[in-house]
Design a protein around this motif. Structure first.
Motif, PDB file in Angstrom:
ATOM      1  N   ILE A   1       0.651  -1.093   0.105  1.00 34.16           N
ATOM      2  CA  ILE A   1       0.028   0.157  -0.402  1.00 34.16           C
ATOM      3  C   ILE A   1       0.735   1.674   0.324  1.00 34.16           C
ATOM      4  CG2 ILE A   1      -2.242  -0.847   1.051  1.00 34.16           C
ATOM      5  CD1 ILE A   1      -0.946  -0.003   3.977  1.00 34.16           C
ATOM      6  N   TYR A   2       1.575   1.427   0.417  1.00 39.26           N
ATOM      7  CA  TYR A   2       3.168   1.882  -0.229  1.00 39.26           C
ATOM      8  C   TYR A   2       3.822   2.566  -1.695  1.00 39.26           C
ATOM      9  CZ  TYR A   2       1.140   4.744   4.129  1.00 39.26           C
ATOM     10  OH  TYR A   2       0.560   4.870   5.531  1.00 39.26           O
ATOM     11  N   GLN A   3       4.492   2.906  -1.986  1.00 42.32           N
ATOM     12  CA  GLN A   3       5.391   2.725  -2.473  1.00 42.32           C
ATOM     13  C   GLN A   3       7.091   3.525  -2.081  1.00 42.32           C
ATOM     14  OE1 GLN A   3       3.815   1.581  -6.457  1.00 42.32           O
ATOM     15  NE2 GLN A   3       5.095   2.649  -7.284  1.00 42.32           N
ATOM     16  N   ALA A   4       8.003   2.841  -2.053  1.00 44.36           N
ATOM     17  CA  ALA A   4       9.017   3.336  -1.610  1.00 44.36           C
ATOM     18  C   ALA A   4      10.579   3.236  -1.668  1.00 44.36           C
ATOM     19  CB  ALA A   4       8.777   3.516  -0.001  1.00 44.36           C
TER      20      ALA A   4
ATOM     21  N   ASP B   1       8.603   5.840  -9.347  1.00 42.94           N
ATOM     22  CA  ASP B   1       7.810   6.270  -8.570  1.00 42.94           C
ATOM     23  C   ASP B   1       7.201   5.949  -7.428  1.00 42.94           C
ATOM     24  OD1 ASP B   1       5.120   6.988  -9.012  1.00 42.94           O
ATOM     25  OD2 ASP B   1       5.059   5.253  -9.673  1.00 42.94           O
ATOM     26  N   VAL B   2       7.383   6.688  -6.976  1.00 44.26           N
ATOM     27  CA  VAL B   2       7.716   7.051  -5.705  1.00 44.26           C
ATOM     28  C   VAL B   2       7.364   7.937  -4.574  1.00 44.26           C
ATOM     29  CG1 VAL B   2       9.618   4.972  -5.039  1.00 44.26           C
ATOM     30  CG2 VAL B   2      10.537   7.296  -4.800  1.00 44.26           C
ATOM     31  N   ASP B   3       6.661   7.468  -3.377  1.00 40.78           N
ATOM     32  CA  ASP B   3       6.454   8.282  -2.280  1.00 40.78           C
ATOM     33  C   ASP B   3       7.183   9.015  -1.402  1.00 40.78           C
ATOM     34  OD1 ASP B   3       3.746   8.978  -4.154  1.00 40.78           O
ATOM     35  OD2 ASP B   3       3.590   7.342  -3.626  1.00 40.78           O
ATOM     36  N   LEU B   4       7.675   7.652  -0.799  1.00 41.33           N
ATOM     37  CA  LEU B   4       8.755   7.617   0.570  1.00 41.33           C
ATOM     38  C   LEU B   4      10.143   6.881   0.082  1.00 41.33           C
ATOM     39  CD1 LEU B   4       6.350   5.867   2.896  1.00 41.33           C
ATOM     40  CD2 LEU B   4       6.400   8.272   2.800  1.00 41.33           C
ATOM     41  N   ILE B   5      10.542   7.633   1.305  1.00 38.63           N
ATOM     42  CA  ILE B   5      12.512   7.801   1.608  1.00 38.63           C
ATOM     43  C   ILE B   5      12.368   6.946   3.002  1.00 38.63           C
ATOM     44  CG2 ILE B   5      14.723   7.683   1.064  1.00 38.63           C
ATOM     45  CD1 ILE B   5      13.947  10.532  -0.483  1.00 38.63           C
ATOM     46  N   PHE B   6      13.644   5.737   2.989  1.00 37.93           N
ATOM     47  CA  PHE B   6      14.047   4.813   3.910  1.00 37.93           C
ATOM     48  C   PHE B   6      15.213   5.074   3.730  1.00 37.93           C
ATOM     49  CE2 PHE B   6       9.539   2.887   3.538  1.00 37.93           C
ATOM     50  CZ  PHE B   6       8.554   3.681   5.062  1.00 37.93           C
TER      51      PHE B   6
ATOM     52  N   ARG C   1      -1.327   3.185  -1.871  1.00 40.12           N
ATOM     53  CA  ARG C   1      -1.831   2.952  -3.018  1.00 40.12           C
ATOM     54  C   ARG C   1      -2.043   1.580  -2.977  1.00 40.12           C
ATOM     55  NH1 ARG C   1       2.537   5.057  -7.330  1.00 40.12           N
ATOM     56  NH2 ARG C   1       3.108   7.154  -6.671  1.00 40.12           N
ATOM     57  N   SER C   2      -2.899   0.922  -3.940  1.00 37.45           N
ATOM     58  CA  SER C   2      -3.799   0.024  -4.364  1.00 37.45           C
ATOM     59  C   SER C   2      -2.546  -0.111  -4.874  1.00 37.45           C
ATOM     60  CB  SER C   2      -4.934   0.118  -4.732  1.00 37.45           C
ATOM     61  OG  SER C   2      -5.863  -1.510  -4.629  1.00 37.45           O
ATOM     62  N   MET C   3      -2.049  -2.051  -4.723  1.00 34.01           N
ATOM     63  CA  MET C   3      -1.024  -2.716  -5.992  1.00 34.01           C
ATOM     64  C   MET C   3      -1.402  -4.110  -5.877  1.00 34.01           C
ATOM     65  SD  MET C   3       1.411  -0.608  -6.168  1.00 34.01           S
ATOM     66  CE  MET C   3       2.935  -1.575  -6.710  1.00 34.01           C
TER      67      MET C   3
END
Length: 702
Positions: free
Chosen positions: A410-413, A455-460, A499-501
Motif C-alpha cells: 500500500i506504500y511505494q518507497a 515512481d515513489v512517495d517515501l524514502i527510508f 496506493r492499491s497494488m
C-alpha cells in the motif's frame, strides 16, 4: 562526556518516537540502572546549555522534544567538548602510525610528544604497543639518521596493514559521506581523511561509478567502498614512491577488462606512472574483492558446493523452508562465497559494521551458519570471521522475510543504504514484510539523483541524507523495536501516500504440481508437454522461475558414459580417462581435459570433494560445448594428494555451460557424498544396470 553517554545521547537526537529503558538496555548492552545514570548526565548537559530535557511519559517511554535546527546543532556539539590537544589511546595510535607511514616528512618522537600532548613515558608506551601490533604483519619500526622513524617491511604488507587499521577503526560508509561540510567528524576520521585526502577519495568514487557501472560490472556497495579505501592507500603509497618489488611473484598478464580500464583511469587522473608489476598487483587486488563469476574452476565449483550444502544445513537446523526461495538465495550465496574464497586467498578481509546487530537479531540463523563454518574453513584454511558469518546471515534473513511477505502493498518507497546491497535488500524485505511497503529500488547515497526518476512517495534511509522532495525516515539497517515504532508513526503521518497494488503470483510451484498430477495419472511428461504448459502460464502473465527447471543427473548421465572397474596409474590418467567419453560425444573438446589437469596442478586436490570421491571439472570457456557428465570407478584406488579424502575410488567429470543449469546434478552429488553406504555400493558395482539401480533407485545390492 563519556563515549557511552555520547552514544545514548545521539540515539535520542536521531529518533522522533518514544524510547524505553528495556529497548535501550538491549541495544547498548548495559543495565537499566546504568542507563538511568546516563540519562541524568544527558539531562544535566541539556539543562546547562538551555535545552529541553528528556522527559518520560507513563506507558510510552522517554523522548527528547526539540525544535527547528536544535537536533542538528546538538549533534554537531556532541563529541566536540574535549580539549583539542587531548587524544584517547586509540586516536594516538592511529595518529602515530599515519605520521610514521607518511614518507614525505620526517617523524621525530620528541615532536610527536608535543603534537599528541603526552609525556615521553606515555609516547614510549604507545610506541611499544605499535611495534607489537606491527609484528603480525612482519613490519618493524626503525630510526634512520635522515629519515627519522620509518616503517620497514614488504610493501604489500604495509598497504594491507594500513587498509586493515583504517577499516577497523572507522566506518568506511560514513567516511565516504564527509563531503558534507556540516557533517560531524571524529578525530579518527579526520586523521584518515587528512592522510588519504578527501579529494582523492571523491575522485576514486566518481571513477569507480563511471567506469565500472558503464561497463555493467555488478557492484556490491560494501565492496565498492572498501575497494575505494584500499585504492586510497595505494594511490598515497605510489605517489610517495613506495612500490612493490619487481622480483615478487605476480599474477599472469592482465588483459583488457573493466577493472584494468578503471585502474588506467585512476592513473590518468592522478598522473601516476606505475610499473606493469604495480598494475598487475592492484588489478588483481580489486578483482579479489569483487571477482568475476566463475573466476577460476576452484572458486566456481567450490562455491556452488558450499552454497548448496549451506542452504541444506541452515534449513535443517532452523526448520525454515529456505528451498522455497532457493533461486535468489543460492545466487546471492554463490556470488558471496566466490568472493570470500578469493579474498581469503589474498589475505583481504571485508568489515561488516552491523555484525553485532545481525548476530543478536537473527541469532538462530547466525548460529546455524557458524556451525557450518568448519566446512568453509576446510577450503580457506583460515578461520571464518564473524563479519563474513554476518554477511551470509543477511542472505538467509532476507529470504526468510520474503517468504512471510504479504504481497498486497500500500506504500511505494525507495531504500537508501550505504552498508551494502545485501543489507539494503534485507531492510527492504523487512519493510515489505512488516508494513506492506513496496520497495522500488535499493540505492546508495551517491545515487540520490535516481529518486527523481522513480515512481515513489517515501524514502527510508540508514544514513543521514539531504533530500527535501519526499518524506524521509532515518532507520537502523537492522530494524529495532524503536525503529518499528517510528515507521508506524511515519506511515500514519503519510497515510495520504497509500496506493492499491496488484498481487504478483509465482506460478513455478503450481506448474510443478500440475506436472506431478499428470505423472500420477499415468501421463508422460515430455519436453513438448512441458513447453505447452509453460506457454499457457505465460499467456496469463504469471511469473515463471526458469532456474527451478533443470535436468536431473539421470537426464544427462548416459550408460555409455559410465566406466566401471578401470585401471589407472595416477590421478592425471584418471582425469584423462573419465573425460574421454565426453570428448567422443563432442560434449567437451580435448583441451578441457588439459584444463582439468592444469587446475589441479595449480590449486591442489580440491576436486576430491568427498571421501573417495572426486569431481573433475574446469571452466566452461575451457572447452565445453554442452552440459554433460561421465563417471568412472577404479579397480585400484588412486591418491590425488588430498589427505582427508584420499584415496579416490570413484570420479565424476562435469562439463557445465553456466553457473545454474547443472544445480540438480550438483545436489545429487552432494547427496552421494553424504551417503557412504550408497557410495560403497557404487564402487563395487560390476555392471552399468546395477550401478544405475543404486545411483537412482537407492537399492541395496545383495
Amino acid at each position: 562526556m563519556k563515549e557511552r553517554t555520547r552514544r545514548v545521547f545521539t540515539r535520542f537526537l536521531t529518533v522522533n518516537t518514544y524510547l524505553t529503558f528495556e529497548e535501550l538496555s538491549k541495544e547498548f548492552r548495559i543495565s537499566e540502572r546504568t542507563l538511568r545514570n546516563e540519562l541524568v548526565l544527558i539531562n544535566e548537559y541539556l539543562a546547562e546549555n538551555n535545552y529541553p530535557i528528556v522527559t518520560t511519559t507513563r506507558g510510552k517511554g522517554m523522548k527528547l522534544v526539540l525544535s527547528g535546527k536544535e537536533p542538528k546543532k546538538l549533534l554537531s556539539q556532541v563529541g566536540g567538548d574535549r580539549e583539542k590537544d587531548y587524544y584517547r589511546p586509540n586516536e594516538r595510535f592511529l595518529a602515530l602510525l599515519l605520521d610514521i607511514a607518511d614518507t614525505t616528512k620526517t617523524t621525530l618522537l620528541y615532536e610527536m610528544e608535543d603534537k599528541l600532548g603526552v609525556s615521553k613515558s606515555t609516547l614510549d608506551e604507545d610506541m611499544r604497543k605499535l611495534r607489537q601490533f606491527l609484528k603480525e604483519y612482519a613490519i618493524s619500526v626503525v630510526s634512520l639518521t635522515k629519515q627519522g622513524i620509518v616503517l620497514q617491511g614488504d610493501e604489500r604488507s604495509i598497504r594491507s596493514m594500513l587498509y586493515d587499521v583504517i577499516n577497523s577503526m572507522t566506518n568506511i560508509d560514513h567516511l565516504m559521506g564527509y563531503r558534507d561540510t556540516d557533517a560531524v567528524i571524529t578525530f579518527i576520521d579526520k586523521f584518515v581523511l587528512d592522510y588519504l585526502d578527501k579529494r582523492v577519495l571523491q575522485v576514486l568514487e566518481e571513477q569507480y561509478d563511471a567506469v565500472l557501472k558503464k561497463s555493467r560490472v555488478e557492484i556490491n556497495h560494501v565492496y565498492r567502498n572498501q575497494i575505494i579505501l584500499f585504492l586510497g592507500v595505494w594511490v598515497r603509497r605510489v605517489q610517495e614512491g613506495n612500490t612493490v618489488s619487481e622480483l615478487a611473484k605476480v599474477r599472469a598478464e592482465v588483459g583488457e577488462n573493466p577493472v584494468r580500464s578503471f585502474v588506467d583511469a585512476i592513473c590518468t587522473e592522478f598522473a601516476l606512472y606505475p610499473s606493469l608489476n604495480e598494475i598487475k598487483y592492484i588489478t588483481f587486488t580489486i578483482e579479489s574483492f569483487n571477482p568475476k563469476d566463475m573466476n577460476n574452476s576452484f572458486d566456481w565449483v567450490t562455491a556452488q558446493l558450499l552454497a548448496i550444502q549451506l542452504i541444506e544445513h541452515v534449513e535443517k537446523v532452523t526448520r525454515i523452508p529456505f528451498s522455497q526461495e532457493e533461486e535468489d538465495l543460492y545466487e546471492g550465496l554463490y556470488k558471496h562465497i566466490t568472493g570470500l574464497l578469493s579474498r581469503t586467498k589474498n589475505d583481504l578481509q571485508v568489515i561488516n559494521p552491523l555484525k553485532d546487530t545481525i548476530k543478536e537479531s537473527y541469532a538462530l540463523i547466525y548460529n546455524a551458519i557458524a556451525c557450518f563454518s568448519k566446512q568453509i574453513e576446510s577450503y580457506t584454511r583460515k578461520p571464518l570471521s564473524e563479519d563474513e558469518i554476518g554477511f551470509l546471515t543477511i542472505y538467509f534473513s532476507t529470504s526468510k522475510s520474503r517468504m512471510k511477505q504479504d504481497e498486497q502493498y500500500i506504500y511505494q518507497a525507495v531504500v537508501v543504504c550505504n552498508h551494502g546491497i545485501s543489507t539494503g535488500k534485507l531492510l527492504a524485505a523487512n519493510l515489505k514484510e512488516q508494513f506492506n511497503i513496496e520497495i522500488v529500488a535499493v540505492l546508495s547515497s551517491y545515487e540520490l539523483a535516481f529518486i527523481d526518476k522513480l515512481d515513489v512517495d517515501l524514502i527510508f534511509t540508514s544514513i543521514p541524507i539531504s533530500y527535501q522532495k519526499r518524506p524521509t525516515l532515518l532507520l537502523n539497517p537492522i530494524l529495532r523495536e524503536s525503529d518499528k515504532k517510528e515507521i508506524q508513526a511515519f506511515l500514519l503521518q503519510n497515510k495520504d501516500k497509500r496506493r492499491s497494488m496488484p498481487n504478483e503470483i509465482d506460478a513455478t510451484k503450481l506448474m510443478q504440481d500440475i506436472l506431478a498430477l499428470i505423472v500420477e495419472s499415468g501421463g508422460k511428461v515430455t519436453r513438448e508437454s512441458y513447453q505447452r504448459v509453460e506457454d499457457t502460464f505465460k499467456e496469463y502473465h504469471l511469473k515463471f522461475n526458469k532456474r527451478e527447471i533443470q535436468p536431473m543427473l539421470q537426464d544427462i548421465l548416459k550408460d555409455s558414459n559410465v566406466l566401471l572397474k578401470q585401471d589407472c596409474r595416477d590421478w592425471k590418467e584418471v582425469i584423462t580417462k573419465v573425460g574421454l567419453p565426453l570428448v567422443k560425444e563432442k560434449v567437451i573438446e580435448e583441451r578441457y581435459i588439459n584444463a582439468m589437469i592444469k587446475s589441479v596442478e595449480e590449486f591442489g586436490a580440491y576436486i576430491v570433494v568427498g571421501k573417495h570421491l572426486a569431481l573433475a571439472h574446469a571452466r566452461p570457456e575451457d572447452g565445453v560445448n554442452k552440459l554433460g557428465i561421465s563417471v568412472m570407478t577404479l579397480n585400484e584406488p588412486v591418491n590425488f594428494g588430498n589427505e582427508e579424502n584420499d584415496p579416490v575410488k570413484i570420479v565424476f567429470c562435469l562439463a557445465a555451460v553456466d553457473s545454474y543449469s547443472h544445480l540438480n546434478v550438483m545436489k545429487s552429488l552432494i547427496e552421494l557424498i553424504n551417503d557412504e553406504e550408497k557410495l560403497d555400493q557404487l564402487i563395487v558395482a560390476k555392471d552399468v544396470k546395477t550401478f544405475n539401480q543404486v545411483l537412482y533407485g537407492n537399492k541395496v545390492m545383495k
